[in-house]
Design a protein around this motif. Structure first.
Motif, PDB file in Angstrom:
ATOM      1  N   ALA A   1      -4.747 -26.851 -20.150  1.00 20.78           N
ATOM      2  CA  ALA A   1      -5.312 -28.003 -20.846  1.00 20.78           C
ATOM      3  C   ALA A   1      -5.900 -28.899 -19.824  1.00 20.78           C
ATOM      4  CB  ALA A   1      -4.336 -28.916 -21.839  1.00 20.78           C
ATOM      5  N   THR A   2      -6.869 -29.341 -19.822  1.00 22.71           N
ATOM      6  CA  THR A   2      -7.498 -30.376 -18.856  1.00 22.71           C
ATOM      7  C   THR A   2      -8.062 -31.580 -19.587  1.00 22.71           C
ATOM      8  OG1 THR A   2      -9.760 -29.358 -18.817  1.00 22.71           O
ATOM      9  CG2 THR A   2      -8.198 -28.402 -17.307  1.00 22.71           C
TER      10      THR A   2
ATOM     11  N   ILE B   1      -0.848  -8.860 -28.814  1.00 21.04           N
ATOM     12  CA  ILE B   1      -1.390 -10.336 -29.392  1.00 21.04           C
ATOM     13  C   ILE B   1      -0.553 -11.631 -29.128  1.00 21.04           C
ATOM     14  CG2 ILE B   1      -0.490 -10.058 -31.841  1.00 21.04           C
ATOM     15  CD1 ILE B   1      -4.070 -11.003 -31.003  1.00 21.04           C
ATOM     16  N   GLN B   2       0.704 -11.210 -29.116  1.00 23.56           N
ATOM     17  CA  GLN B   2       1.660 -12.499 -28.752  1.00 23.56           C
ATOM     18  C   GLN B   2       1.540 -13.023 -27.419  1.00 23.56           C
ATOM     19  OE1 GLN B   2       2.649 -14.256 -31.293  1.00 23.56           O
ATOM     20  NE2 GLN B   2       4.618 -14.061 -31.500  1.00 23.56           N
ATOM     21  N   SER B   3       1.003 -12.251 -26.615  1.00 23.44           N
ATOM     22  CA  SER B   3       0.912 -12.690 -25.024  1.00 23.44           C
ATOM     23  C   SER B   3      -0.687 -13.139 -24.712  1.00 23.44           C
ATOM     24  CB  SER B   3       1.056 -11.364 -24.196  1.00 23.44           C
ATOM     25  OG  SER B   3       2.541 -11.284 -24.308  1.00 23.44           O
ATOM     26  N   GLU B   4      -0.715 -13.911 -23.589  1.00 25.15           N
ATOM     27  CA  GLU B   4      -2.077 -14.468 -23.328  1.00 25.15           C
ATOM     28  C   GLU B   4      -2.516 -13.459 -22.317  1.00 25.15           C
ATOM     29  OE1 GLU B   4      -3.095 -16.660 -25.010  1.00 25.15           O
ATOM     30  OE2 GLU B   4      -1.175 -17.525 -25.661  1.00 25.15           O
ATOM     31  N   PRO B   5      -3.917 -13.002 -21.960  1.00 26.19           N
ATOM     32  CA  PRO B   5      -4.904 -13.857 -23.088  1.00 26.19           C
ATOM     33  C   PRO B   5      -5.101 -13.401 -24.320  1.00 26.19           C
ATOM     34  CG  PRO B   5      -5.847 -12.243 -21.468  1.00 26.19           C
ATOM     35  CD  PRO B   5      -4.238 -12.135 -21.191  1.00 26.19           C
ATOM     36  N   ALA B   6      -4.501 -12.226 -24.669  1.00 23.73           N
ATOM     37  CA  ALA B   6      -5.036 -11.646 -25.909  1.00 23.73           C
ATOM     38  C   ALA B   6      -4.793 -12.615 -27.089  1.00 23.73           C
ATOM     39  CB  ALA B   6      -4.477 -10.346 -26.167  1.00 23.73           C
ATOM     40  N   CYS B   7      -3.615 -13.458 -27.019  1.00 22.89           N
ATOM     41  CA  CYS B   7      -3.379 -14.218 -28.161  1.00 22.89           C
ATOM     42  C   CYS B   7      -4.597 -15.346 -28.390  1.00 22.89           C
ATOM     43  CB  CYS B   7      -1.989 -14.866 -27.924  1.00 22.89           C
ATOM     44  SG  CYS B   7      -1.384 -15.930 -29.149  1.00 22.89           S
ATOM     45  N   TRP B   8      -5.124 -16.068 -27.190  1.00 19.39           N
ATOM     46  CA  TRP B   8      -6.113 -16.965 -27.063  1.00 19.39           C
ATOM     47  C   TRP B   8      -7.262 -16.161 -27.586  1.00 19.39           C
ATOM     48  CZ3 TRP B   8      -6.691 -21.763 -27.215  1.00 19.39           C
ATOM     49  CH2 TRP B   8      -8.059 -22.430 -27.048  1.00 19.39           C
ATOM     50  N   ARG B   9      -7.858 -15.183 -27.242  1.00 20.72           N
ATOM     51  CA  ARG B   9      -9.060 -14.344 -27.481  1.00 20.72           C
ATOM     52  C   ARG B   9      -9.089 -14.217 -28.597  1.00 20.72           C
ATOM     53  NH1 ARG B   9     -10.979  -9.951 -24.310  1.00 20.72           N
ATOM     54  NH2 ARG B   9     -12.772 -10.556 -25.112  1.00 20.72           N
TER      55      ARG B   9
ATOM     56  N   ASN C   1      -6.975 -20.015 -18.080  1.00 18.68           N
ATOM     57  CA  ASN C   1      -7.362 -20.323 -16.539  1.00 18.68           C
ATOM     58  C   ASN C   1      -8.088 -19.529 -15.955  1.00 18.68           C
ATOM     59  OD1 ASN C   1      -5.692 -18.080 -16.021  1.00 18.68           O
ATOM     60  ND2 ASN C   1      -3.994 -19.003 -15.694  1.00 18.68           N
ATOM     61  N   PRO C   2      -8.494 -19.634 -14.451  1.00 16.58           N
ATOM     62  CA  PRO C   2      -9.618 -18.831 -13.818  1.00 16.58           C
ATOM     63  C   PRO C   2      -8.781 -17.347 -13.736  1.00 16.58           C
ATOM     64  CG  PRO C   2      -9.576 -21.005 -12.893  1.00 16.58           C
ATOM     65  CD  PRO C   2      -8.406 -20.788 -14.008  1.00 16.58           C
TER      66      PRO C   2
ATOM     67  N   GLY D   1     -15.449 -20.237 -24.279  1.00 11.54           N
ATOM     68  CA  GLY D   1     -14.392 -19.855 -24.403  1.00 11.54           C
ATOM     69  C   GLY D   1     -13.009 -20.937 -24.770  1.00 11.54           C
ATOM     70  N   SER D   2     -13.545 -22.155 -25.319  1.00 15.80           N
ATOM     71  CA  SER D   2     -12.728 -23.316 -25.250  1.00 15.80           C
ATOM     72  C   SER D   2     -12.818 -24.091 -26.768  1.00 15.80           C
ATOM     73  CB  SER D   2     -13.249 -24.189 -24.439  1.00 15.80           C
ATOM     74  OG  SER D   2     -13.511 -23.923 -22.959  1.00 15.80           O
ATOM     75  N   LEU D   3     -11.457 -24.610 -26.695  1.00 11.92           N
ATOM     76  CA  LEU D   3     -11.476 -25.746 -27.812  1.00 11.92           C
ATOM     77  C   LEU D   3     -11.543 -27.191 -27.216  1.00 11.92           C
ATOM     78  CD1 LEU D   3     -10.691 -26.909 -30.620  1.00 11.92           C
ATOM     79  CD2 LEU D   3      -8.325 -26.435 -30.102  1.00 11.92           C
ATOM     80  N   ILE D   4     -12.497 -27.977 -27.504  1.00  8.65           N
ATOM     81  CA  ILE D   4     -12.611 -29.313 -26.885  1.00  8.65           C
ATOM     82  C   ILE D   4     -12.647 -30.312 -28.005  1.00  8.65           C
ATOM     83  CG2 ILE D   4     -14.515 -30.615 -25.627  1.00  8.65           C
ATOM     84  CD1 ILE D   4     -15.503 -27.284 -25.550  1.00  8.65           C
ATOM     85  N   VAL D   5     -11.784 -31.263 -27.815  1.00  9.72           N
ATOM     86  CA  VAL D   5     -11.552 -32.602 -28.415  1.00  9.72           C
ATOM     87  C   VAL D   5     -11.937 -33.567 -27.898  1.00  9.72           C
ATOM     88  CG1 VAL D   5      -9.826 -33.911 -30.128  1.00  9.72           C
ATOM     89  CG2 VAL D   5      -9.351 -31.276 -29.872  1.00  9.72           C
TER      90      VAL D   5
END
Length: 950
Positions: free
Chosen positions: A797-798, A666-674, A789-790, A816-820
């Motif tokens: 971040a884009t 859970i501390q590593s991506e992508p698991a942390c993000w998902r 990322n793909p 699967g995004s956070l958009i501001v």
């Protein structure tokens, strides 16, 4: 580099290895002769062993490239269909690349499994340096190729990606669980409240029957037909009530039902691996097919197969039920035994089990007016304390420039941590009387002890807590748990886990601690009484022996005693309770659980309202809609019983558990993000939109082991830090929000001349995002996106610019995004109107519908008549999301169409509203085993007013 070794490598040792990965002693590769590879029906599945027909002779050779060196294995093997065809010694004085060639056996089959193995046994001593087999390249024999791993077929516009079939051989239709034997938790977000046996009639504990939930899990497929590798609603422990494991970290259910689609009808085999300590049955669409019984050694994994399961084309329901005892599953799977139909598909390079993928979807427009602010009970701005943190392993924030800068940029509002106010000021030697305790707190000892205990003089971490809060303008919520060992019941763990055996002495320690630290911390004004006292059930016998009914009653008596102490010695200090480890109404395996409501919250609301200033609870891994429904219940209870409300805090909120961290990294991506960051972003938007419901919410934790927002002593951020940084601007006036659709949540705010819109999309949401403002708004939207990322390996971040024309803009799909989104108003006036919401609650709250009570009637009184120009919405908060379709609702005799989980909103015509209104709810099928609880109901009338006016 392919790394093979027999043991994991410690971090200190990994630094000297050419590659540091977890232990994996064997690697298997499925290959097939080129002339046989073109026929998909004869291809084999990866990582499987099969018996093949004989093929032609071959003198083809394999070539292997590997690293040889001081830590290379002294014995590596190359196997062909299980037969050793080469042995390699990769140990040498210095590191170098070497090659080895070997011929495959004569008369080899058309298909084969090539294995590379680190066959060196484990070293006899723990301090011996580990070794490994480091493979850098492999050339397979000439005339052979990798086999296709799967095929895709389409039936009635539905895609199925399945393991490549072979005539007469089974095909895996679906699988749940890892199947590794390590038994990782199926559920990456845990819901593990304790269940107590309780008699329904008397409420007495220790009697009555324990009803375990029946849990459903839908096998879902991605748009390409692959099965989603997302097992969050499957449970691995199936248990009868007599075998329920109190305190287990694993969810437990009486039965587990798998709902799945099949592309073809035919016979199937249910397979799995389990530790069996009881009897269980397998049924398909309600018809029992087979049963299983306990084995001699219930601690050993047992392979299970049940044949003769009739599967029909389309939807099927397969159910595993505990008859008695328990069964602990490592994995479940279903194999189709007749694959003749499935060989007609075309080969596919993917693999049948994959992470959730986005599919087409039509999202509702995100609609709001930047000139109109939403106001409920006088609250119209985001509570900054909703963006708070806990700090249970305090780094030296002020000494770490980068960390301090990051926290300042997050624009946080509240913090809590191990301030040790009570336990570090309390007497360490026994004091048995209140006068003696008063004398102790009037001396210099408590303050001196607080400033020196735990090497505070040199470490200064308590001082850092105070100074960091001031420097970063964070409201501190104190934890008032903890008393000396001598003041607890025997057998208590001490510290925050102990239970006071004398309520008056313990209450005096709370007031004494606050009095002691007041000169150091004059701005400290609030705290909660005890950390998760619902764990006091472990000392229930001691508590009952002290003359109280039970541990919940004991806590309320303690709360009342502390309230009197604080009113006397610390007037104005805000006291919170009960800080249970789950919300008032929670779930066990997705079935509603009222135990905590009956034992803790309902008595507290009715008997201890005047003893506390705010409510508090903790929540890990809960759907934010469920939290909102709980907040509705607390608001309804206050309005119904006292015509007032109290603030609500959540002083621990998180999306990680120890078992989960081990299973998913859970501390590593992508698991942390998902599993953590993206769900928490959704939670933040839902809570920030409810300033009249919640006062503070604190993410657990800043940098505490697997929960941490930061790793490595506060230096390395996880994607959770990215979420807080991205949402830092969301602190202004609320313009609109929607938290009901789990596929897309949004919140719009206005700060000065800027409008900010935050959107969270589910991984499966592949629809465009339509933004609709009034037509007078034109300009450019600055769109910032956080997502994987793909390669699905890290968070990126884009930023892009999107035109807003006549109030309309359509953002491309962003699953699967956070958009501001930021929009500058320019010359358009920032002031305007407010949409004032007046809310009236029903006179009742929290009732369960079942066979014993299949219907209810609640009354809602409306003092102000509704105008046709007003918006009138009935909000229904309920628990039992799968059961809402089984309930028929009527408003003053008019039928209502109620949809949505946990919180539903239905527009009501103004002419349906009277002074006294009746809401009716009735089960359509009273015999349904799926429980339904109506938590709260409120009528919300909206009117438009000028800001600052009537």
């Amino acid at each position: 580099m392919l790394v093979l070794r027999n043991e994991n490598i410690a971090p200190s040792t990994a630094a000297i290895m050419p590659a540091a990965l977890s232990a994996a002693p064997c690697w298997r590769l499925a290959i097939v002769r080129s002339e046989a590879a073109g026929f998909a029906g004869r291809a084999m599945r990866l990582l499987s062993r099969w018996t093949w027909g004989k093929g032609t002779n071959s003198d083809a050779t394999c070539e292997l490239q590997y690293l040889s060196g001081p830590l290379g294995t002294s014995r590596a093997e190359v196997r062909w269909n299980g037969k050793v065809i080469a042995e390699i010694n990769a140990r040498s004085p210095k590191w170098e690349v070497r090659s080895a060639s070997f011929s495959i056996p004569e008369g080899s089959e058309d298909r084969a499994v090539l294995e590379l193995i680190d066959a060196d046994p484990l070293p006899p001593k723990a301090d011996t340096q580990p070794d490994g087999f480091f493979v850098s390249g492999l050339r397979i024999p000439q005339g052979w190729k990798f086999v296709p791993s799967a095929i895709r077929i389409t039936v009635a516009e539905q895609s199925y990606l399945l393991p490549a079939a072979s005539r007469g051989e089974p095909v895996r239709l679906w699988t749940v669980g890892e199947g590794t034997g390590a038994n990782p938790e199926f559920i990456p977000v845990g819901e593990r409240p304790q269940i107590r046996r309780q008699d329904a009639a008397t409420g007495a504990r220790g009697k009555g029957d324990l009803v375990l939930p029946d849990v459903e899990f839908a096998i879902r497929r991605n748009p390409d037909g692959s099965q989603e590798a997302d097992f969050r609603r499957a449970v691995c422990r199936i248990a009868a009530p007599d075998a329920y494991e109190q305190g287990s970290e694993h969810p437990q259910g009486r039965s587990q039902t798998f709902v799945f689609d099949s592309p073809v009808s035919g016979q199937a085999r249910f397979v799995g691996r389990a530790k069996i300590a009881g009897e269980w049955s397998v049924a398909i669409d309600g018809a029992t097919i087979g049963t299983g019984k306990a084995v001699k050694d219930p601690e050993q994994w047992t392979d299970i197969a049940v044949d003769g399961i009739p599967v029909k084309a389309g939807v099927n329901r397969l159910t595993i039920t505990a008859i008695r005892g328990k069964t602990f599953w490592d994995f479940f799977a279903l194999d189709l035994m007749d694959s003749s139909f499935l060989i007609k598909g075309y080969t596919y390079s993917g693999w049948p089990v994959a992470p959730p993928a986005a599919g087409p979807r039509t999202n509702a427009p995100i609609s709001f007016d930047p000139g109109v602010v939403v106001q409920v009970r006088g609250e119209s701005r985001v509570q900054p304390r909703v963006f708070g943190i806990t700090d249970h392993n305090p780094p030296r924030i002020l000494d770490n420039k980068a960390l301090r800068g990051a926290i300042q940029a997050m624009n946080l509002g509240a913090i809590k941590g191990p301030d040790h106010i009570v336990d570090d000021t309390a007497p360490q030697e026994r004091i048995d009387s209140l006068p003696a305790l008063d004398a102790y707190y009037h001396s210099d000892v408590p303050l001196s002890q607080y400033q020196t205990m735990w090497n505070e003089a040199s470490r200064g971490w308590k001082r850092q807590l105070r100074e960091a809060g001031r420097a970063l303008s964070l409201e501190r919520i104190a934890v008032l748990s903890g008393i000396p060992k001598w003041a607890e019941f025997p057998g208590s763990k001490g510290g925050h886990s102990g239970v006071p055996n004398d309520l008056k002495l313990a209450a005096r320690m709370v007031s004494g601690g606050l009095e002691t630290i007041r000169p150091l911390w004059p701005e400290l004004r609030m705290g909660y009484l005890w950390n998760e006292p619902d764990s006091w059930w472990r000392w229930d016998k001691d508590i009952i022996g002290a003359g109280y009914q039970g541990y919940s009653d004991y806590f309320r008596a303690y709360l009342s005693t502390v309230r009197k102490e604080l009113d006397l010695r610390c007037p104005g200090f805000l006291l919170g309770a009960p800080s249970t480890y789950a919300p008032p109404i929670n779930f066990v395996g997705y079935s509603v659980n009222l135990e905590k409501w009956k034992t803790w919250w309902n008595p507290l609301l009715r008997e201890s309202w005047r003893d506390l200033n705010f409510f508090d609870f903790h929540a890990y891994g809960f759907d934010p809609r469920q939290i909102l429904a709980n907040l509705d219940v607390l608001a309804a209870a206050g309005e119904s019983l006292y015509r007032e409300r109290k603030p609500v805090t959540m002083t621990e909120v998180g999306y990680a558990e120890s078992l989960i961290q081990k299973a998913f990294g859970i501390q590593s991506e992508p698991a942390c993000w998902r599993y953590r960051s993206l769900p928490y972003a959704r939670y933040l938007l839902a809570m920030a939109a409810e300033p009249d419901r919640i006062w503070a919410a604190l993410y657990y934790d800043l940098n505490n082991h697997e929960y941490g927002m930061f790793r490595q002593g506060g230096m390395e951020p996880t994607s959770m830090a990215d979420v807080f940084l991205a949402l830092a601007p969301m602190r202004g006036d609320i313009l609109g929000s929607d938290s009901q659709d789990p596929a897309i949540n949004w919140l719009a705010t206005r700060s000065g001349k800027s409008v900010f819109l935050a959107i969270v999309t589910d991984e499966r949401n592949g629809g465009s995002l339509p933004i609709r403002l009034p037509g007078r708004f034109n300009g450019t939207l600055e769109v910032r996106r956080l997502c994987l990322n793909p390669a699905l390996s890290d968070v990126v971040a884009t930023t892009e610019q999107v035109p807003l024309v006549a109030g309309k803009a359509d953002l491309a799909p962003m699953p699967g995004s956070l958009i501001v989104v930021r929009f500058d108003l320019g010359d358009i006036p920032a002031t305007g109107h407010a949409r004032r919401v007046n809310e009236t609650f029903a006179d009742q709250f929290v009732e369960k519908l079942d066979a014993a009570q299949p219907a209810l009637r609640w009354t809602l009184r409306c003092e102000k008549p509704a105008s046709p120009d007003d918006g009138v919405v009935l909000r229904i908060s309920s628990f039992g999301p799968e059961a809402v379709g089984n309930v028929a609702f009527h408003w003053n005799g008019h039928p209502l169409e109620v949809k949505g989980a946990f919180r539903s909103e239905v527009e009501i015509p103004a002419e349906w509203i009277s002074g006294t209104n009746v809401l009716e709810a009735r089960l359509r099928n009273p015999e349904s085993r799926i429980p339904f609880v109506l938590g709260a109901a409120s009528l919300r009338l909206s009117e438009s007013v000028l800001i600052g006016g009537e």
